[in-house]
Design a protein around this motif. Structure first.
Motif, short mmCIF file in Angstrom:
data_model
loop_
_atom_site.label_atom_id
_atom_site.label_comp_id
_atom_site.label_asym_id
_atom_site.label_seq_id
_atom_site.Cartn_x
_atom_site.Cartn_y
_atom_site.Cartn_z
N GLU A 315 9.95 -5.04 11.64
CA GLU A 315 11.28 -4.79 11.93
C GLU A 315 12.23 -5.15 10.87
N LEU A 316 12.23 -6.24 10.31
CA LEU A 316 13.09 -6.67 9.37
C LEU A 316 13.08 -5.66 8.03
N VAL A 317 11.57 -5.28 7.44
CA VAL A 317 11.62 -4.87 6.42
C VAL A 317 12.49 -3.20 6.77
N ASN A 318 12.38 -2.70 7.84
CA ASN A 318 12.98 -1.43 8.04
C ASN A 318 14.46 -1.50 8.26
N ALA A 319 14.99 -2.76 8.51
CA ALA A 319 16.27 -3.03 8.39
C ALA A 319 17.03 -3.37 7.00
N ILE A 320 16.38 -3.24 6.05
CA ILE A 320 16.75 -3.55 4.77
C ILE A 320 17.01 -2.17 4.10
N PRO A 321 18.54 -2.10 3.43
CA PRO A 321 18.80 -0.85 2.94
C PRO A 321 17.59 -0.51 1.92
N GLY A 322 17.39 0.76 2.12
CA GLY A 322 16.69 1.47 1.09
C GLY A 322 15.01 1.10 1.06
N HIS A 324 11.44 1.09 3.67
CA HIS A 324 11.02 1.58 4.69
C HIS A 324 9.55 1.40 5.01
N VAL A 325 8.85 1.12 5.78
CA VAL A 325 7.31 1.12 6.16
C VAL A 325 6.86 1.47 7.53
N ALA A 326 5.70 2.14 7.67
CA ALA A 326 5.21 2.53 9.04
C ALA A 326 4.33 1.13 9.49
N VAL A 327 4.52 1.13 10.80
CA VAL A 327 3.92 -0.22 11.54
C VAL A 327 2.20 0.13 11.34
N PRO A 328 1.61 -0.68 10.78
CA PRO A 328 0.01 -0.39 10.68
C PRO A 328 -0.49 -1.17 11.77
N GLN A 329 -1.56 -0.31 12.37
CA GLN A 329 -2.55 -1.08 13.29
C GLN A 329 -3.46 -2.16 13.03
N SER A 330 -3.62 -2.42 11.68
CA SER A 330 -4.74 -3.30 10.99
C SER A 330 -4.31 -3.86 9.91
N THR A 331 -5.11 -4.71 9.27
CA THR A 331 -5.20 -5.58 8.18
C THR A 331 -3.96 -6.61 8.53
N PHE A 332 -3.55 -7.50 7.26
CA PHE A 332 -2.11 -8.23 7.39
C PHE A 332 -1.22 -7.87 6.23
N TYR A 333 -1.02 -6.66 6.12
CA TYR A 333 -0.42 -6.02 4.71
C TYR A 333 0.53 -4.84 5.26
N LEU A 334 1.78 -5.05 4.70
CA LEU A 334 2.65 -4.04 4.47
C LEU A 334 2.92 -3.52 3.12
N PHE A 335 3.18 -2.13 3.13
CA PHE A 335 3.33 -1.65 1.78
C PHE A 335 4.45 -0.62 1.61
N PRO A 336 5.59 -1.23 1.87
CA PRO A 336 7.08 -0.41 1.96
C PRO A 336 7.36 0.28 0.79
N ASP A 337 8.06 1.39 0.97
CA ASP A 337 8.69 2.23 -0.01
C ASP A 337 10.02 1.42 -0.27
N VAL A 338 10.11 1.00 -1.79
CA VAL A 338 11.49 0.42 -1.91
C VAL A 338 12.29 1.31 -3.00
N THR A 339 11.97 2.63 -3.16
CA THR A 339 12.42 3.41 -4.18
C THR A 339 14.00 3.43 -4.17
N ALA A 340 14.49 3.55 -2.92
CA ALA A 340 15.93 3.69 -2.67
C ALA A 340 16.58 2.28 -2.91
N ALA A 341 16.22 1.33 -2.67
CA ALA A 341 16.67 0.11 -2.79
C ALA A 341 16.77 -0.47 -4.11
N MET A 342 15.80 0.08 -5.02
CA MET A 342 15.66 -0.24 -6.49
C MET A 342 16.73 0.66 -7.17
#
Length: 409
Positions: A315-322, A324-342
């Protein structure tokens, strides 16, 4: 204190293969975070996939009892019979395959399975396909042991990531010995569809490849049901499953895992155990039996905690400008795309972005570069956030600080 007598030229006396040895790069990020914290700064540890939830009391008690009962000496190289039987029953039943204890070789965690699998099936000079981004020890051990590491990539989708099957097919040569396949993947949390899993199985059979199926996160999932490539027709006889107690049972420091392998490979792995470490710690194996056969309530409780952390982090990652990340069904990692933020902040190197995030917000994380060499054509920028070692309140606080830093740039 010991001092070398060889001076600056001492490195020439070390084995050349050491130049090919990599490391688990998340630990280098951990060192930077620890140094920053030691100076009195607040750190939000999203960098390392350790678990800040203690091992369940009944498992700890079983380990203590085993010590008190005198299980502190050597034991069989492939593992004590009671644990191998419990593992064969549990792993086989969850994957719908029939296993004998002879198929199970107990090891000191999951990492040794990678190394010993490669020692068993790969000759120097042969090629092994591996996921990239992926667990960095794959690439490290293939090259250290004299093989050629051939990466295959993942393609972004609306649901996360999928394997570039065309690249996999194009990468196979007569010199390819094996493919490493990490369904429920670290670092990107990708999970294969049934069709993708079947495609990998078909490729392995068409080209007569060995398969290492890294299933460390097989039961670290919040929705759905996991499936193993080893359960597909024709795959049990060519697949080695990597299993670990670290994730499911919060036993990262206990160093307990196993390989599930065809008998011809299991015998080789057992011999390698005897050569490398004699045996896995005896009393820890008794704790493993209790983990498998005792109450599973702590496992569900941990999954509930991790699910809450996942939901808050997504929820918080997808609220950060630039970002986004899909919600995974497993593991305990997120791999968000930060291209626009950078781009918004003027960064061109994701390492610089990560360093400044630590020093300006306290949020510590790994980047795409920590999980294999970037492949040609990669243009998007990604970071990895592990939420296994950070509570919900700190997730909200840390990612809130990250959001404010990016939003006000």
């Amino acid at each position: 204190m010991y001092q070398t007598q060889r001076g600056v030229n001492s490195m020439q006396h070390l084995a050349q293969r050491l130049e090919r040895l990599g490391t688990e790069t998340a630990f280098s990020v951990a060192q930077a975070a620890a140094s920053w914290k030691a100076k009195g700064n607040l750190v939000y540890p999203f960098h390392l996939g350790d678990i800040n939830i203690p091992t369940a009391p009944h498992i700890v008690e079983a380990m203590s009892k085993a010590i008190a009962d005198g299980h502190t000496g050597y034991c069989p190289g492939p593992g004590i019979p009671q644990l191998r039987e419990a593992l064969a029953e549990d792993i086989g039943s969850r994957r719908g395959i029939s296993l004998s204890p002879d198929n199970v070789v107990v090891m000191t965690g999951g990492k040794p399975v990678i190394t010993k699998f490669l020692q068993a099936v790969m000759n120097p000079g042969q090629e092994v396909l591996y996921p990239n981004p992926g667990f960095p020890i794959y690439e490290s051990q293939i090259e250290y042991l004299g093989g050629t590491a051939v990466p295959y990539r993942y393609l972004p989708t609306s649901q996360g990531f999928s394997i570039d099957l065309d690249q996999v097919r194009a990468s196979i040569t007569p010199n390819t010995a094996a493919i490493i396949y990490n369904d429920l993947q670290n670092p990107i949390s990708a999970e294969s569809t049934a069709a993708e899993r079947e495609a990998i199985a078909q490729i392995a059979q068409e080209h007569d490849l060995w398969v290492l199926s890294d299933e460390a996160y097989f039961e670290t999932r919040y929705e759905g049901v996991s499936s193993s490539i080893a359960s597909l027709p024709g795959m049990a006889e060519r697949t080695v499953i990597l299993y670990t107690f670290s994730k499911k049972f919060a036993m990262t420091g206990s160093r307990l895992g196993c390989a599930v392998a065809p008998l011809e490979i299991a015998k080789v792995l057992s011999t390698l155990n005897t050569n490398d470490e004699s045996c896995t710690t005896h009393y820890v194996q008794w704790a493993g039996i209790e983990a498998l056969r005792g109450t599973q309530e702590p496992v569900q409780q941990m999954l509930d905690i991790l699910r809450e952390r996942r939901d808050a982090a997504c929820e918080l990652v997808n609220a950060i400008p630039g970002m986004h990340v899909a919600v995974p069904q497993s593991t305990f990692y997120l791999f968000p795309d930060v291209t626009a933020a950078m781009e918004k902040m003027g960064y061109t190197a994701v390492g610089d972005f990560a360093s400044d995030a630590l020093y300006k917000t306290g949020v510590s994380f790994c980047t795409r570069e920590h999980f294999g060499r970037r492949q040609p054509g990669e243009e998007r920028q990604y970071i990895r956030l592990a939420y296994s070692g950070i509570d919900v309140a700190d997730i909200r606080d840390g990612l809130g600080r990250l959001r404010d830093w990016i939003a006000t740039a």
